[in-house]
Every structure is written in structure tokens, then in C-alpha cells.
Design an enzyme around this catalytic site. Sequence first.
Site, PDB file in Angstrom:
ATOM      1  N   SER A  38     -33.065 -14.545  31.336  1.00 43.34           N
ATOM      2  CA  SER A  38     -32.345 -14.058  32.506  1.00 43.34           C
ATOM      3  C   SER A  38     -32.885 -12.740  33.048  1.00 43.34           C
ATOM      4  O   SER A  38     -32.599 -12.386  34.190  1.00 43.34           O
ATOM      5  CB  SER A  38     -30.856 -13.907  32.184  1.00 43.34           C
ATOM      6  N   ASP A 328     -24.367  -5.703  34.375  1.00 44.26           N
ATOM      7  CA  ASP A 328     -23.280  -6.393  33.695  1.00 44.26           C
ATOM      8  C   ASP A 328     -23.403  -6.086  32.205  1.00 44.26           C
ATOM      9  O   ASP A 328     -24.054  -5.116  31.822  1.00 44.26           O
ATOM     10  CB  ASP A 328     -23.271  -7.895  33.999  1.00 44.26           C
ATOM     11  N   HIS A 331     -27.350  -7.061  31.309  1.00 45.88           N
ATOM     12  CA  HIS A 331     -28.480  -6.925  32.218  1.00 45.88           C
ATOM     13  C   HIS A 331     -28.493  -5.560  32.902  1.00 45.88           C
ATOM     14  O   HIS A 331     -27.457  -5.075  33.341  1.00 45.88           O
ATOM     15  CB  HIS A 331     -28.439  -8.029  33.278  1.00 45.88           C
TER      16      HIS A 331
END
Length: 364
Positions: A38, A328, A331
Amino acid sequence: MKGYLRKFQFVGLMLGVMLGIRVNGTSQVPCLFAFGDSLSDNGNNNRLPTLARANYLPYGIDFPGGPTGRFSNGKNFVDFMAELLGFGHYIPPYSEAKGEEMLSGLNYASGSAGIREESGQQLGERITFGRQVQNHKKVVSLVVDLIGGEEAAANHLKKCIYSITIGSNDYINNYFMPDAYPTSRLYTPEQYADGLIDLYGQQLNLLYNYGARKFLLSGLGTTGCAPNALARASPDGKTCVRSFNSVIGVFNDKLKSLIDRLNNHFSHAKFVYGNTYDIFQDLLNNSSAYGFKVTKEACCGGGRNHGAMMCMPGERSCPNRNEFVFWDSYHPTEATIRIVAQRLYRSRSPSDIYPIDISTLAQL
């Protein structure tokens, strides 16, 4: 032979014009291929049945055009690397690429993907590292057809940079989840890292066989300092989880050793280690020098809400996003990613990237 080369140069120029590639020496390499999780995904997970998806607000709140599947408030690592290398466009996701577009590179990364096949499976479908490499194998065959032969394709691909950011989910969504995965009971940190590095090396060998010669292998960051880890295991919610970081350190040390072995074995290739762990540690320890005011909480989702991993659809995020290290629960913000990419592209410290930085790698 000279006529063949002139024909190939003309074809390359025309393809560059069609693709909008900067062909007058501005782009430092002809293509950038990205693999990983991600931290690099820019839309490959959008159509997958998975919880690891970021194609909704507030993700992309600062990205031109809004949410795209990037796990960030704005640009991600691959975007900044493309900019630093002089590309006039962002590298497209594999799931959306068409035709000649792939000649300037593709992004194969997938949120929640790991080196091990099972890592992240509790979140749903993902494109594992092994599958990403197989997707690239298919693309190489298409590149051969587009350029006009294996020799020309090999000459093109050997100049490209291959960015790989993988391994975090083998810990966050595997080894550090004993209720869902048995790995921490079956393997010591040393044994587990050895297994990961062995699998990693196998995939790197395949990429080399498919024409890759310039590799950026990013190490794992300070996972124990992420808001989710602080919420789960920090004694006071502020102190980094030392047990997490020490296990991550074992993997990073073995990855550096793998890079040394590969550089010694492959004389016509170059592997570099991006020391994201120390860069993140510097950002956290000297946050005010970089303009950050919040280092222990996330701008949305996770860290502000007892460690949930993602921002919820439509959730309100902090207005001062450039002052947060984390977007978040896991991340980083665009502001953080920019600094990491800049320091890997042109190192500020000898420890940032080893043995050479990306600006030097591009020139080889």
C-alpha cells in the site's frame, strides 16, 4: 547494423511522443517499474474484493482529481520518485495500463500484499509479490512485441529503475497477528526473516532474468512507532513499541546482506538499499526541524481512534495535514513521503541509501 539502430531510435522517439515522455534528456531513465504494497499502490486494489482499498475520500483529498486508490492524502512514494526522475506523468497502475503506455513503466503494487502468499489474506484479495512479478513477465513479452525484438527490449529495460517496497505486511498482517497467523509461534524473528529474504531473493532473480538491472529495495520503516502499534502495544500510547522495531530491524539487516550478495554476484546489475527506517527515525526524533507538529497520532482514522487501520469513507481529516507525520494508522502523509523520496533520490546522509543514491543509479 547502423541502419537498424537509426530505425530503433526513430521508433523510440515516436513512442516517446505518443506517450508524452520527455525525450530530450529530461527524463533520467526511460521507465520506472514499481512493486510492493500500500505504500506504492496507486489503484490496483480498486476493483478487488478487499478491505485494503483507498479509492474514497478522505484518501486523495490533496491529490489532483481526488481519490485514486493511493493510501495517502496526496501523492505516494512512486509519484515522487517519478517526479524526481523527470517523468512528465505519473506511472500508471498495472490494472489500467494499455498498449504503449507500459513502455515508460507500470506500478504493480497492491495494498496488503506481502512476500509470503498468505500475508494480508484476512483483509481480502491482494496481488502478492510473486504475482506482481508474474504480471511483469507478461508485460515484458508485450514490450518485446512493441519495441521489435528481444535485443531492443533488453536494451530498453536495463536502463529502467525497479522500485520495490515490500515486507511490511509480512509483519503487520502476519507475524504480529498471532490470533490470525501461526508464524510467530513457528519461527523465531531470525528464522522468519531468513525465510522472507529467501523468497525475496527468488523473485529478484526472476526480475533479473526478465531484464531488470537497476533495483531500489526499500527497507521497512519504524512499524513500532506507527499510531496503530502505539494503540495496540505501547505502554503509554506514546513510546514506540521496541519489540516490533527490533523484529523489523532483523529483516532490514538481512535485506542489506542480500543486497551485498547480489551486487557481488551480478556484475551487470546494481542493487541499492533505501534506509527508510533511519529516515523515519530522524523525522520522528527531529520532527520540528521538518515542520511536523504531530508525530504520535494519525490525521484521520487509525491513530486517533484506538488504532483502527484505515480512514473511514467520508471521515473528516485534520486540516493541518502537512504538520502530521502519519496520515492514517500506518501510512505516512504526503509531506512525510516527499522527504523520504527526496532523501533516497539524493542522500543527505551516507546512511540514507546504500551503496549509491537514486540520482546516481539513474546515471549508470
